[in-house]
Write a protein that holds these residues in place. Sequence first.
Motif, PDB file in Angstrom:
ATOM      1  N   ASP A 123       0.398  -1.165  -0.191  1.00 55.68           N
ATOM      2  CA  ASP A 123       0.206  -0.189  -0.144  1.00 55.68           C
ATOM      3  C   ASP A 123       1.216   1.785  -0.306  1.00 55.68           C
ATOM      4  O   ASP A 123       0.393   2.436   0.395  1.00 55.68           O
ATOM      5  CB  ASP A 123      -1.057  -0.038   1.178  1.00 55.68           C
ATOM      6  CG  ASP A 123      -0.030  -0.543   2.878  1.00 55.68           C
ATOM      7  OD1 ASP A 123       1.048  -0.655   2.535  1.00 55.68           O
ATOM      8  OD2 ASP A 123      -1.035   0.216   3.522  1.00 55.68           O
ATOM      9  N   LEU A 124       1.795   1.207   0.033  1.00 59.58           N
ATOM     10  CA  LEU A 124       2.746   2.184  -0.240  1.00 59.58           C
ATOM     11  C   LEU A 124       3.183   3.042  -1.824  1.00 59.58           C
ATOM     12  O   LEU A 124       3.352   2.427  -2.789  1.00 59.58           O
ATOM     13  CB  LEU A 124       4.358   2.096  -0.158  1.00 59.58           C
ATOM     14  CG  LEU A 124       5.254   3.224   0.285  1.00 59.58           C
ATOM     15  CD1 LEU A 124       5.131   4.249   1.209  1.00 59.58           C
ATOM     16  CD2 LEU A 124       6.788   2.204   0.274  1.00 59.58           C
ATOM     17  N   GLY A 125       2.354   4.197  -1.504  1.00 60.20           N
ATOM     18  CA  GLY A 125       2.359   5.156  -2.930  1.00 60.20           C
ATOM     19  C   GLY A 125       2.001   5.678  -3.133  1.00 60.20           C
ATOM     20  O   GLY A 125       1.536   6.479  -2.428  1.00 60.20           O
TER      21      GLY A 125
ATOM     22  N   LEU B 149      10.638   6.840  -7.110  1.00 60.47           N
ATOM     23  CA  LEU B 149      11.095   7.033  -5.346  1.00 60.47           C
ATOM     24  C   LEU B 149      12.267   5.341  -5.354  1.00 60.47           C
ATOM     25  O   LEU B 149      11.587   4.767  -6.210  1.00 60.47           O
ATOM     26  CB  LEU B 149       9.943   6.763  -4.515  1.00 60.47           C
ATOM     27  CG  LEU B 149       9.505   8.595  -4.215  1.00 60.47           C
ATOM     28  CD1 LEU B 149       8.435   8.077  -3.456  1.00 60.47           C
ATOM     29  CD2 LEU B 149      10.150   9.196  -4.330  1.00 60.47           C
ATOM     30  N   ARG B 150      13.573   5.435  -5.048  1.00 60.23           N
ATOM     31  CA  ARG B 150      13.998   4.188  -4.502  1.00 60.23           C
ATOM     32  C   ARG B 150      14.195   3.710  -2.589  1.00 60.23           C
ATOM     33  O   ARG B 150      14.448   5.042  -2.073  1.00 60.23           O
ATOM     34  CB  ARG B 150      15.125   4.816  -5.052  1.00 60.23           C
ATOM     35  CG  ARG B 150      16.514   3.738  -5.288  1.00 60.23           C
ATOM     36  CD  ARG B 150      18.118   3.778  -5.597  1.00 60.23           C
ATOM     37  NE  ARG B 150      18.603   2.603  -5.806  1.00 60.23           N
ATOM     38  CZ  ARG B 150      18.401   1.814  -6.949  1.00 60.23           C
ATOM     39  NH1 ARG B 150      17.564   1.638  -7.728  1.00 60.23           N
ATOM     40  NH2 ARG B 150      18.996  -0.028  -6.882  1.00 60.23           N
ATOM     41  N   LEU B 151      13.554   2.837  -2.318  1.00 59.02           N
ATOM     42  CA  LEU B 151      13.613   2.960  -1.059  1.00 59.02           C
ATOM     43  C   LEU B 151      14.974   1.984  -0.213  1.00 59.02           C
ATOM     44  O   LEU B 151      15.440   2.810   0.681  1.00 59.02           O
ATOM     45  CB  LEU B 151      12.511   1.775  -0.575  1.00 59.02           C
ATOM     46  CG  LEU B 151      11.289   2.267  -1.257  1.00 59.02           C
ATOM     47  CD1 LEU B 151      10.537   1.143  -0.827  1.00 59.02           C
ATOM     48  CD2 LEU B 151      10.316   3.236  -0.686  1.00 59.02           C
TER      49      LEU B 151
ATOM     50  N   GLY C 102      20.155  -1.637  -3.867  1.00 61.72           N
ATOM     51  CA  GLY C 102      19.751  -3.162  -4.358  1.00 61.72           C
ATOM     52  C   GLY C 102      18.383  -4.051  -4.540  1.00 61.72           C
ATOM     53  O   GLY C 102      17.578  -4.449  -4.621  1.00 61.72           O
ATOM     54  N   ALA C 103      17.821  -2.475  -4.358  1.00 62.21           N
ATOM     55  CA  ALA C 103      15.966  -2.983  -4.582  1.00 62.21           C
ATOM     56  C   ALA C 103      15.386  -2.026  -4.753  1.00 62.21           C
ATOM     57  O   ALA C 103      14.778  -0.746  -4.793  1.00 62.21           O
ATOM     58  CB  ALA C 103      15.227  -2.668  -3.087  1.00 62.21           C
ATOM     59  N   PRO C 104      15.148  -1.811  -6.361  1.00 69.10           N
ATOM     60  CA  PRO C 104      14.893  -0.924  -6.812  1.00 69.10           C
ATOM     61  C   PRO C 104      13.523  -0.293  -6.930  1.00 69.10           C
ATOM     62  O   PRO C 104      13.144   0.767  -7.704  1.00 69.10           O
ATOM     63  CB  PRO C 104      14.844  -1.326  -9.050  1.00 69.10           C
ATOM     64  CG  PRO C 104      14.601  -3.088  -8.925  1.00 69.10           C
ATOM     65  CD  PRO C 104      15.478  -3.124  -7.319  1.00 69.10           C
ATOM     66  N   GLY C 105      12.853  -1.343  -6.838  1.00 70.78           N
ATOM     67  CA  GLY C 105      11.056  -1.231  -6.267  1.00 70.78           C
ATOM     68  C   GLY C 105      10.612  -1.306  -5.023  1.00 70.78           C
ATOM     69  O   GLY C 105      11.005  -0.486  -3.879  1.00 70.78           O
ATOM     70  N   GLN C 106       9.552  -1.470  -4.574  1.00 69.83           N
ATOM     71  CA  GLN C 106       9.027  -1.878  -2.731  1.00 69.83           C
ATOM     72  C   GLN C 106       8.979  -2.981  -2.096  1.00 69.83           C
ATOM     73  O   GLN C 106       8.104  -3.422  -1.522  1.00 69.83           O
ATOM     74  CB  GLN C 106       7.625  -0.830  -2.554  1.00 69.83           C
ATOM     75  CG  GLN C 106       7.495  -1.417  -2.896  1.00 69.83           C
ATOM     76  CD  GLN C 106       5.943  -0.256  -3.342  1.00 69.83           C
ATOM     77  OE1 GLN C 106       6.075   1.416  -4.228  1.00 69.83           O
ATOM     78  NE2 GLN C 106       4.877   0.058  -3.104  1.00 69.83           N
ATOM     79  N   THR C 107       9.597  -4.466  -3.391  1.00 68.91           N
ATOM     80  CA  THR C 107       9.798  -5.473  -2.857  1.00 68.91           C
ATOM     81  C   THR C 107      10.984  -6.032  -2.327  1.00 68.91           C
ATOM     82  O   THR C 107      12.374  -5.575  -2.719  1.00 68.91           O
ATOM     83  CB  THR C 107       9.844  -6.337  -3.921  1.00 68.91           C
ATOM     84  OG1 THR C 107       8.060  -6.663  -4.706  1.00 68.91           O
ATOM     85  CG2 THR C 107       9.592  -8.334  -3.390  1.00 68.91           C
TER      86      THR C 107
END
Length: 233
Positions: A98-100, A115-117, A120-125
């Motif tokens: 639910d992030l976004g 946005l980069r969290l 090494g993790a290009p998305g939110q997984t």
Amino acid sequence: MLVLATATATEAVTLSSALDDSAETEVDGVVGHRGRLGGVEVAVHDLGVGRAAVAFTLSRLLRDPPAAVLLLSAGPALDGSGLGEGDLAVATAETYADLGVATDEGLLDAASLGLRLAPGAPGQTFLTDPRLADVLSEAPARPGPFLSADALAGSESLAAQRTGRWGSALAETREGAAAAHACLLESVPYAHLRAIEGSLTAPAAPGGLPQGLVAAATHALGGIVDALDHPFS
């Protein structure tokens, strides 16, 4: 030293009561219990409910990095998972579901917003440690992705929206993605084992962890220690 983490203090009591040679421990103000479980030295800590609590607590616990963090939880499975009451699931990946930005057309995720969290993790997984997931899948636990959301899906329709956006998943938690995120930032191996309890529309009342989950985790700890001695294949 392995950290066995739970969301609540009640869940942590289930684990700490199973420890041999149990003693209270404190890490930068975070109180827990230390002892041996299945012959392996562990520390048991509750992280607290929600992302902020997880981030705060793990920021303290990971200052002196443990060998790995194993999150233990209990709750419903998502529809279509094929899991039922008493089954076990192990996360292969944790996603902030639910992030976004919520729009009429659906969720705009962090990557689509630029946005980069985390490196090494290009998305939110966030992927869990495959070595640990392999060991826990022999518990036996069904391996597959988990979703995380501050407000869990309490209806089949909302759960379907989320799996429609992110793909099929086994379960949904509040804390999983935040724990995986924090461990990635500190390069600490992470895994998540869940016992299936209740349903989306009738979740189980909060309480301690099921004994079947504790037994499976206890049995797996020796294999986890051995797996950590080997690099990724």
